[in-house]
Design a protein around this motif. Structure first.
Motif, mmCIF file in Angstrom:
data_model
loop_
_atom_site.group_PDB
_atom_site.id
_atom_site.type_symbol
_atom_site.label_atom_id
_atom_site.label_comp_id
_atom_site.label_asym_id
_atom_site.label_seq_id
_atom_site.Cartn_x
_atom_site.Cartn_y
_atom_site.Cartn_z
ATOM 1 N N GLN A 111 38.704 -42.015 93.927
ATOM 2 C CA GLN A 111 38.006 -43.175 93.391
ATOM 3 C C GLN A 111 36.694 -43.426 94.142
ATOM 4 O OE1 GLN A 111 40.619 -46.780 92.960
ATOM 5 N NE2 GLN A 111 39.563 -47.407 94.825
ATOM 6 N N MET A 112 36.697 -43.164 95.460
ATOM 7 C CA MET A 112 35.487 -43.387 96.257
ATOM 8 C C MET A 112 34.531 -42.199 96.209
ATOM 9 S SD MET A 112 36.719 -45.303 99.723
ATOM 10 C CE MET A 112 38.080 -44.263 100.178
ATOM 11 N N GLY A 113 34.988 -41.113 95.578
ATOM 12 C CA GLY A 113 34.148 -39.912 95.562
ATOM 13 C C GLY A 113 34.226 -39.141 96.871
ATOM 14 N N LEU A 114 35.209 -39.445 97.701
ATOM 15 C CA LEU A 114 35.384 -38.706 98.962
ATOM 16 C C LEU A 114 36.051 -37.363 98.721
ATOM 17 C CD1 LEU A 114 36.512 -41.520 101.431
ATOM 18 C CD2 LEU A 114 34.486 -40.074 101.642
ATOM 19 N N THR A 115 36.870 -37.302 97.680
ATOM 20 C CA THR A 115 37.541 -36.053 97.326
ATOM 21 C C THR A 115 36.550 -35.189 96.564
ATOM 22 O OG1 THR A 115 39.651 -37.195 97.183
ATOM 23 C CG2 THR A 115 39.457 -35.111 95.984
ATOM 24 N N GLN A 116 36.122 -34.097 97.174
ATOM 25 C CA GLN A 116 35.093 -33.267 96.553
ATOM 26 C C GLN A 116 35.517 -31.807 96.478
ATOM 27 O OE1 GLN A 116 31.215 -33.981 98.285
ATOM 28 N NE2 GLN A 116 31.383 -36.218 97.995
ATOM 29 N N PRO A 117 34.990 -31.073 95.494
ATOM 30 C CA PRO A 117 35.339 -29.662 95.329
ATOM 31 C C PRO A 117 35.074 -28.881 96.610
ATOM 32 C CG PRO A 117 34.099 -30.438 93.421
ATOM 33 C CD PRO A 117 34.071 -31.538 94.438
ATOM 34 N N GLY A 118 35.910 -27.908 96.868
ATOM 35 C CA GLY A 118 35.679 -27.001 97.985
ATOM 36 C C GLY A 118 36.031 -27.553 99.344
ATOM 37 N N SER A 119 36.532 -28.803 99.424
ATOM 38 C CA SER A 119 36.852 -29.345 100.748
ATOM 39 C C SER A 119 38.292 -29.047 101.133
ATOM 40 C CB SER A 119 36.638 -30.857 100.838
ATOM 41 O OG SER A 119 36.314 -31.416 99.626
ATOM 42 N N VAL A 120 38.556 -29.177 102.427
ATOM 43 C CA VAL A 120 39.932 -29.165 102.924
ATOM 44 C C VAL A 120 40.294 -30.612 103.235
ATOM 45 C CG1 VAL A 120 41.433 -28.546 104.858
ATOM 46 C CG2 VAL A 120 40.003 -26.797 103.781
ATOM 47 N N ILE A 121 41.372 -31.080 102.612
ATOM 48 C CA ILE A 121 41.796 -32.477 102.757
ATOM 49 C C ILE A 121 43.254 -32.492 103.200
ATOM 50 C CG2 ILE A 121 42.156 -34.662 101.508
ATOM 51 C CD1 ILE A 121 39.925 -33.804 99.591
ATOM 52 N N VAL A 122 43.564 -33.280 104.205
ATOM 53 C CA VAL A 122 44.958 -33.399 104.630
ATOM 54 C C VAL A 122 45.349 -34.867 104.751
ATOM 55 C CG1 VAL A 122 44.912 -31.206 105.915
ATOM 56 C CG2 VAL A 122 44.476 -33.368 107.114
#
Ligand code: SF4
Lengths: 464, 194
Positions: A111-122
């Protein structure tokens, strides 16, 4: 030979590689919530270590938060206070209860646009796979690993295998993302994805909205997979553009160039491949106590003796006893007591619109308890702007504050022993929604239609 | 993390597949902010059934947990291995484990041992038949021994060494600080920060 989306994202994040050791991966975004973090912060404190990158770390309160006024469990309050204190001490941004940015951890990132393509998120939560809908490599970690990421912004990871799950064709009317993922889990089994990162592919997946894609990726863990991903495309870019943390101006163009190179190369090879024909899918309902125990809504509760595998047969027997169901019962003849629309699987604005469309001008069947818990305060605000709260309330649903709520019953939203739910959440484990509670997993459309019919039903059933 | 060597003891036969983390420790007990004390809530709902195997006094003091396939599926809660460890177990033997659960075990020094389904069956039957059956889990030799069973198990060298030495992962990674800093400098400027 080409490589897959998952391998591309992985390779870009290798900080350190040595023979015989797991790769050390850099983490672009670390999401934190109150349940799996207190011991990690304690660990930092004991070792005198700071949070390395507070600017890549975001915390929210979701699992414990009350979604209705009333007395609060003092232990829940203490856990939320601990998060607030830890975030203040270590300089981590927090969205506490009452803040417009608060919500379920997997709803607020995108929703905040923090989740972006190509990233590593944990995140210390197994449904972190949700963020894979954007072409991020996103996975759940334990508390020791949360501490590791807080301290170093990196994580040692053993290489994963790759699995392609391809869904080709057009989904029939009334069949949505939730049905697709339930069908996939029924096909591969709860352990089918173990050791793998799944990439969902095919025309039926590409046709899904971002919210539908998040629903699919969300439940990758229910198939045992470490993560689930979908190649980023214009649908993803359109969703992202203009969100608070999305790049802008020239940066947006750089980012687009970069993201367009992420999809799996044509000649890449997956370790495992599974295909489904979209045209054959129907609405799905779980009958048992694991997410692989599902059938079409047109079907009946299976007979345990139809399972060849001994452990599967015994599991089915135990599940039916727990669920209070007889083999051969038509799914449409099962009558839930409670309808829950919410959780990180199905609590976004699209899910609420889908349910509200079914409910407009209709009433919840007498005696049923029904509630909607939006995934975030912003989803709630948006729904209220569109008048969806009014549709829900008029039809007899309770309209709640944002949180995990009855998905896992850490707050007062629980099933009583023996109580049966139609739930848009992701886990039908014994006791998941309250001790002795009986959970049936369904889509928002089926949950809404079931609320009206009083037994499991599809929106089409209400029209005849 | 305490180093592990040879684990020798009796076993609790939990003859079920797909045991999920909500069964291992229900969500209502995840509210503690401490790292210890979760053992009393292990398999909380099942324990209310007097016939549940854990209530059979003949299995009291078991150090090894025997289970069916896909053990530990579900959530990422490290509280699950914490509860098992806190209840006195040092190793879990199963035909397969859920990834996050297995990983969490190796972070806290609870040994996850994957054996072929037939060998787990043989151990399960032996222990059901005679609760005093002793099982030896030899981490240095990567072997499981019990009457009628002598089986080696796979464990990658890296995890093997970490468990034998009881290393502090964070301390090890911090020694790579220069590499982490270099990686950070090279990251594109348009990546988001909060
Ligand atoms: S909504 Fe349910 S599955 Fe999602 S993060 Fe919350 S508790 Fe976990």
């Amino acid at each position: 030979m080409g490589i897959t989306l998952a391998e591309k994202v992985w390779e870009r994040h290798v900080v350190h590689r040595a023979e015989g050791e797991p790769d050390l991966l850099y983490v672009d975004l670390h999401l934190v919530h109150e349940v799996t973090s207190p011991q990690a912060f304690d660990g930092l404190r004991a070792a005198g270590r700071p949070v390395r990158r507070p600017d890549l770390t975001v915390a929210t309160m979701d699992h414990n938060v009350p979604t209705a006024p009333g007395p609060q469990d003092p232990i829940s309050v203490r856990q939320m206070q601990a998060l607030a204190e830890n975030c203040a001490e270590f300089g981590v941004m927090l969205f506490p209860t009452g803040h417009i940015g608060q919500g379920i951890v997997h709803v607020i990132g995108p929703q905040m646009g923090l989740t972006q393509p190509g990233s590593v998120i944990v995140c210390g939560d197994s449904h972190t796979s949700t963020h894979g809908a954007f072409g991020a490599l996103a996975f759940g970690i334990g508390t020791s690993e949360v501490e590791h990421v807080l301290a170093t912004q990196t994580l040692p990871q053993k290489a994963a295998k790759t699995m392609a799950v391809t869904v080709e064709g057009d989904l029939p009317d009334g069949v949505g993302a939730k049905d697709v993922i339930l069908a996939i889990i029924a096909k591969i089994g709860t352990g089918g994805g173990v050791g793998h990162v799944i990439e969902y592919r095919g025309s039926a997946i590409r046709a899904l909205s971002m919210e539908g894609r998040m629903t699919v990726c969300n439940m990758s863990i229910e198939g045992g997979a470490r993560a689930g991903m979908i190649a980023p495309d214009d649908t993803a870019f359109e969703y992202l553009e203009g969100r608070p943390h999305a790049p802008t101006g020239a940066d947006w163009e750089h980012a687009l160039d970069d993201w367009r190179g992420l999809p799996t190369d044509d000649d890449a090879v997956f370790d495992t491949e599974v295909t489904l024909d979209a045209a054959t899918l129907t609405a799905f309902v779980s009958w048992g106590t694991n997410p692989g125990q599902t059938v079409s809504i047109d079907d009946v509760v299976p007979d345990p003796s139809s399972f060849v595998d001994t452990q599967k047969r015994e599991a089915a027997e135990r599940a039916l006893t727990y669920m209070g169901l007889e083999p051969g019962t038509a799914i449409r003849d099962i009558r839930p007591d409670t309808i829950f629309i919410g959780s990180c699987t199905n609590s976004r604005i699209g899910d609420l619109r889908e349910a509200a469309d079914v409910l407009r001008g209709k009433q919840v069947a007498p005696g049923l308890r029904a509630m909607v818990v939006p995934g975030s305060m912003l989803v709630k605000a948006q729904a209220e702007k569109e008048g969806l709260d009014d549709v829900f309330i008029r039809s007899g649903f309770e309209w709640r504050e944002a949180g995990c709520s009855m998905c896992l019953g850490m707050n007062p939203d629980q099933l009583a022993p023996g109580e049966r739910s139609a739930s848009t959440s992701n886990r039908n484990f014994e006791g998941r929604q309250g001790k002795g509670g009986r959970t049936h997993l369904v889509s928002p459309a089926v949950a809404a239609a079931t609320a009206v019919a009083g037994h499991f039903a599809t929106p089409a059933d209400l029209r005849v | 993390m305490e180093p592990i060597d040879v684990i020798e003891g009796t076993a609790l036969p939990l003859d079920r597949s797909d045991v999920d983390t909500d069964q291992i420790i229900p969500a209502e007990y995840l509210k503690r902010i401490e790292r210890t004390g979760f053992g009393q809530f292990l398999f909380d709902s099942w324990r209310k059934d007097p016939d549940f195997v854990m209530n059979d006094q003949r299995y009291a003091g078991a150090k090894i947990l025997l289970a069916g396939e896909n053990f530990g599926c579900g959530s990422s809660r490290e509280h699950a291995p914490w509860a098992i460890e806190d209840a006195g177990f040092r190793a879990v033997i199963a035909p397969s484990f859920a990834d996050i659960f297995r990983n969490n075990c190796t972070k806290i020094g609870l040994l996850p041992v994957e054996l072929p389904a037939e060998s787990v069956r043989a151990l399960m039957d032996a222990v059901l038949d005679d609760p005093s059956t002793t099982i030896v889990v030899d981490l240095p030799g990567r072997q499981v021994r019990a009457p009628g069973v002598d089986e080696s198990f796979e464990l990658d060298d890296h995890t093997h060494r970490r468990l034998l030495e009881g290393v502090d992962d964070i301390g090890m990674t911090m020694q790579l600080d220069d590499e982490i800093a270099a990686f950070e400098t090279a990251r594109p400027g348009w990546l988001p920060t909060v």
